[in-house]
Scaffold this motif. Structure first.
Motif: not given
Length: 454
Positions: A313, A316-317, A320, A323, A355, A358-359, A361-363
């Motif tokens: 997590q 991920q933060e 985010a 950027e 994981r 997920a990372l 997808e976040l990017q």
């Protein structure tokens, strides 16, 4: 002396390996060996292998087995030869030679010995060799681009990485040697030089007693080449001096490839990168302040032994918050011979895959936003290929490094290997689309200051 055997090279692995391939081609051609791109027609196939992670080794082995089944005499070079010489010789009777990562310059002698019927083992246990501007080289990249090696090997011992065991400790070339090769490449029409080593920010430490990257960049600023791109900048090595050199040297692109690997101090400590946890955030903000137009690429490893949901997590933060323009994500690969291989709490592959997804997808929306910000601008694009069916050109703007980042699809006419002004008309997550700019476009953009790099 009868006819010399024909030799083909099958190249696998990274751009450091590519330079080794190019030197072997250059040396063989200089010695009068016919070099053929077609493996089927060759008497010998040199396979320049990669041994970085499991997937790379599997690809190397697949290539070797296919060639062996086709009855080819195989010379195995590169990282896997360095790593597994005995196993390769015993498993592959077709292997006529194994050549280590520090021994590729002896390739002509190796071929001569193989010709006399010897089965050659040419592997220095501690590689110390590095080629310079006098070593023959036959470039295999598109005409506008060349890799320029500034150093080889690495003095760090990150827990997940086998490279120092395969390529030895850091050894740098002198500034004069690198500049001489840069000038040679520029005179051949190269428009983009990509500086590579394991840790470019440590460049020169071994020969000058302190890192000399800033001095090197300033010296390369005198070379007549429009783009100089630097790979693998360790965040701690981006000193104010280096940042100033990037900012003040017009042909050094503000493109930073920071191999961060993780954000959480505990994971960084178990990766044996303890210095990094304290400085990640601070360094990135410092770069953004000093070089507002910096393009930042980074890579992360997910699923390192002991990585908890909380550690992930944190990562991920971090992604985010900062950027990045481009992010690569790898799942942890346990490498025998590295300290992470025996660590407790290894994670199941499906957790690691989840994981990674997920990372990524976040990017994706971040990458899309960065690319969409280019729409309407006029940017320089290095044209690298033409699609023969559609006539569409494919190239890269300064934001994109070869192989790892996106491309720019361009409508219009331009010479391969040239830099051309392109008006960006569209963007998706990975790539940009545009058309060759007209004089009117450029005039209009100049008035509204939308020309990048002008």
């Amino acid at each position: 002396m009868g006819n010399k055997p024909t030799i083909a090279i099958s190249h696998l692995g990274c751009e450091k390996n590519r330079i080794d391939t190019e030197h072997m081609l250059g040396l063989l051609a200089q010695a009068g060996y016919p070099v053929d791109a077609n493996e089927e027609l060759a008497d010998y196939v040199i396979v320049n292998t990669c041994s970085f992670i499991q997937a790379a080794r599997e690809e190397s082995v697949r290539t070797l087995v296919e060639l062996a089944e086709a009855d080819k005499k195989v010379i195995i070079t590169g990282c896997m030869a360095q790593h597994f010489q005995e196993e390769l010789l015993s498993e592959l009777p077709e292997a006529v030679a194994v050549v280590g990562t520090g021994d590729y310059a002896k390739i002509v002698d190796v071929v001569r010995r193989v010709e006399t019927g010897e089965r050659v083992k040419e592997i220095s246990p501690e590689p110390t060799y590095i080629a310079d501007e006098t070593t023959p080289r036959y470039r295999t990249t598109t005409e506008g681009v060349a890799y320029l090696r500034v150093a080889e090997g690495c003095d760090y011992r990150c827990a997940f990485c086998i490279i120092p065991h395969l390529r030895g400790n850091q050894r740098s070339r002198t500034i004069e040697s690198i500049v001489a090769e840069a000038e040679q490449l520029a005179s051949e029409g190269v428009r983009e030089l990509i500086l590579i080593s394991q840790i470019t920010t440590n460049y020169g430490l071994d020969i000058y007693g302190k890192p000399q990257l800033a001095e090197l960049l300033r010296a390369l600023g005198e070379v007549d080449v429009p783009w100089i791109r630097m790979h693998y900048a360790y965040p701690t090595g981006l000193t104010p001096d280096v940042i100033a050199a990037i900012r003040e040297t017009p042909n050094v692109l503000p493109y930073l490839d920071l191999p961060l690997q993780h954000s959480h101090p505990e994971i960084l400590r178990s990766m044996n990168r303890p210095w990094q946890g304290r400085v990640n955030d601070e360094i990135i903000s410092r770069i953004k302040t000093a070089i507002p137009n910096a393009v930042m690429r980074t890579t992360f490893i997910v699923g390192f032994p002991g990585e908890t949901e909380e550690h992930f997590q944190h990562l991920q933060e971090f992604v985010a918050r900062h950027e990045f323009d481009h992010v690569g994500v790898f799942t942890f690969s346990p490498e025998e011979g590295t300290s992470a291989y025996n660590l407790p709490n290894q994670l199941p592959q499906e957790v690691m895959d989840a994981r990674r997804d997920a990372l990524m997808e976040l990017q994706q929306p971040i990458s899309l936003k960065k690319n969409r910000a280019e729409v309407g601008k006029i940017v320089d694009v290095l044209v690298e290929e033409e699609n023969p069916q559609t006539g569409e050109l494919v190239g890269r703007s300064a934001r994109f490094a070869p192989e790892v980042d996106g491309v720019v699809y361009v409508r219009g006419a331009a010479r391969l290997g040239s830099l051309v002004s392109v008006k960006i008309t569209d963007a998706d997550v990975y790539d940009l689309y545009g058309e060759v700019a007209t004089v009117g476009d450029i005039r209009e953009a100049t008035q509204s200051r939308q020309v990048v790099g002008a």
